[in-house]
Every structure is written in C-alpha cells, then in structure tokens.
Design an enzyme around this catalytic site. Structure first.
Site, mmCIF file in Angstrom:
data_model
loop_
_atom_site.group_PDB
_atom_site.id
_atom_site.type_symbol
_atom_site.label_atom_id
_atom_site.label_comp_id
_atom_site.label_asym_id
_atom_site.label_seq_id
_atom_site.Cartn_x
_atom_site.Cartn_y
_atom_site.Cartn_z
ATOM 1 N N GLU A 79 25.120 19.814 -36.639
ATOM 2 C CA GLU A 79 25.981 18.975 -37.467
ATOM 3 C C GLU A 79 25.320 17.619 -37.717
ATOM 4 O OE1 GLU A 79 28.513 20.017 -38.971
ATOM 5 O OE2 GLU A 79 29.020 21.855 -37.890
ATOM 6 N N CYS A 142 36.211 20.244 -32.717
ATOM 7 C CA CYS A 142 34.763 20.021 -32.600
ATOM 8 C C CYS A 142 34.349 18.702 -33.258
ATOM 9 C CB CYS A 142 33.984 21.177 -33.213
ATOM 10 S SG CYS A 142 34.107 22.668 -32.210
ATOM 11 N N HIS A 166 27.136 24.048 -34.137
ATOM 12 C CA HIS A 166 28.129 25.112 -34.319
ATOM 13 C C HIS A 166 27.420 26.465 -34.336
ATOM 14 C CE1 HIS A 166 31.828 22.774 -35.839
ATOM 15 N NE2 HIS A 166 32.271 23.629 -34.953
HETATM 16 N N1 PCA Z 1 35.330 25.435 -32.365
HETATM 17 C C1 PCA Z 1 36.413 24.617 -32.852
HETATM 18 C C2 PCA Z 1 36.949 23.926 -31.634
HETATM 19 C C3 PCA Z 1 36.389 24.644 -30.454
HETATM 20 C C4 PCA Z 1 35.330 25.505 -31.014
HETATM 21 O O1 PCA Z 1 34.565 26.204 -30.339
HETATM 22 C C5 PCA Z 1 35.981 23.682 -33.993
HETATM 23 O O2 PCA Z 1 35.048 24.014 -34.735
HETATM 24 O O3 PCA Z 1 36.596 22.627 -34.179
#
Ligand code: PCA
Length: 210
Positions: A79, A142, A166
């Site tokens: 990110e 997240c 991610h």
């Molecule tokens: N993904 C979620 C929250 C926890 C996770 O593993 C997100 O992308 O916000």
C-alpha cells in the site's frame, strides 16, 4: 541484524481463516538480513492502535510491515498510503461500524508508507508471484491500522519504517467466494518473505548511505 515486525490479522466477515496470519506462520524467524517477529492483530478499529504501540515498544523493530487480506485482489499489493478516513458496510469483529469519518480528526489527510513500496513490488514479482502497487488500502480496519502505525512511527520512532501489504484470498477460501481470485498459501508466504527481504535491504542501504 535488523528486526522487522510483521503483523497479520484474525479472520473477519464470513471467513474462517485470514491468509495474512496463516502465511506469517509459514515464514522463518530469520531471512537474509533480518530477524522476523510476528504478531497477530484483532480486526478491531478501536484496539489496533494500542496493540500496535505495545508491540513496537516491546519488539523495538527497525521496520514494521502489517499484512492483511484483500479479497478480490489478484496479487500481493504493498500500500502506498493510508487515508484519514474509516467507513465500511461491514462491522469489525467487536461489532463496531463507521459510516465514513476521520480516523484522527486532528491528524493529516494521509500518510505515505515509509517502506520501499516499489522495491517490494519488484522483489515479489522477481519470485514469479503477482504483485502491484496499490494506491488505496480501502477504508476498513487495514487502512486504519496503517494510518495509526505511520502516525505512531512519525511521532515516536522516526527512524522506524512502516508499511502495509495486502494479500489475496488463499485457495482454500474460495469455496465461500465463487469466482474470486486466490493464490496458494505457500506462495502468499513466499511473497511476504520477498517483501520483507526488500525492506531489510533498504534498511541496510540506508545505514550505509544515511
Ligand atoms: N483485511 C481487512 C481488515 C483485516 C484484514 O485482513 C481490511 O482490508 O481492512
């Protein structure tokens, strides 16, 4: 030897597992140039900041890389930034739901990740695993986690790098998500490891050429 704190999340929504944490359990405790310390975080808007601060205080890492699931993505996605915004239809695991409000009313609109995101993408791709830079971590837990992390590091640990990665669904999850893309868990783990090595290399480069 550098220390990288890696965090993964509990399962949330309809899923019984979260590949971010499952993959971290497959990683060694040491990679080229760095010791890896792994912690599991709850999917809870209002608790992640305190738990992250505790973990950073205890581990004293040189970098923190939080990992989370992004169902529907086709590859691993570092990110670029975290927005000062939280809101999603889905409640978190504590039953808390936000409808689109700032995470931190007195904070800046966004923070950029301080880990080397482009190098991480290249390192993951070099192992044959799909990866791309993501310009939005969404507005669920997240994104809040990355925002709190970068705010904490800027205020209290300015020499510590912070970022977020991610990962897609693991193959075993897609029965519950027909048609969604997925990767085998060992490949997700290998991609996270490649990203951690890229972070460790950057830490060493920075030390050699401050
Ligand atoms: N993904 C979620 C929250 C926890 C996770 O593993 C997100 O992308 O916000």
């Amino acid at each position: 030897m550098k220390t990288i704190l890696l965090t993964g999340f509990d399962p949330f929504g309809a899923d019984a597992v979260n590949p971010s944490w499952e993959a971290l359990t497959l990683l060694p405790d040491q990679v080229e140039g760095a010791r890896l310390v792994k912690r599991r975080l709850p999917v809870a808007y209002d608790r992640v900041a305190g738990l992250l601060a505790q973990a950073v205080e205890e581990v004293r890492p040189d970098a923190v890389l939080c990992v989370g699931q992004a169902g529907g993505r086709t590859g691993l996605t570092p990110e670029l930034a975290a927005l000062n915004w939280k809101g999603a239809a889905l409640a978190d695991n504590d039953g808390v739901r936000y409808d689109g409000v700032p995470i931190c009313p007195e904070g800046p609109a966004a923070y950029f990740a301080t880990v080397p995101v482009k190098e991480m993408v290249a390192a993951i791709q070099a192992t044959g695993i799909p990866a791309a830079l993501s310009c939005s971590a969404g507005a669920y837990v997240c994104n809040s986690t990355l925002y709190h992390l970068l705010r904490l590091l800027e205020a209290r640990y300015p020499n510590v790098e912070g970022g977020f990665l991610h990962v897609p669904y693991a193959c075993g999850q897609v029965l519950g998500h027909p048609g969604a893309p997925s990767l085998p868990l060992p490949l997700i783990a290998a991609g996270i490891q490649a990203a951690a090595v890229a972070v460790a290399r950057e830490l060493e480069r920075r030390e050699a050429h401050p």
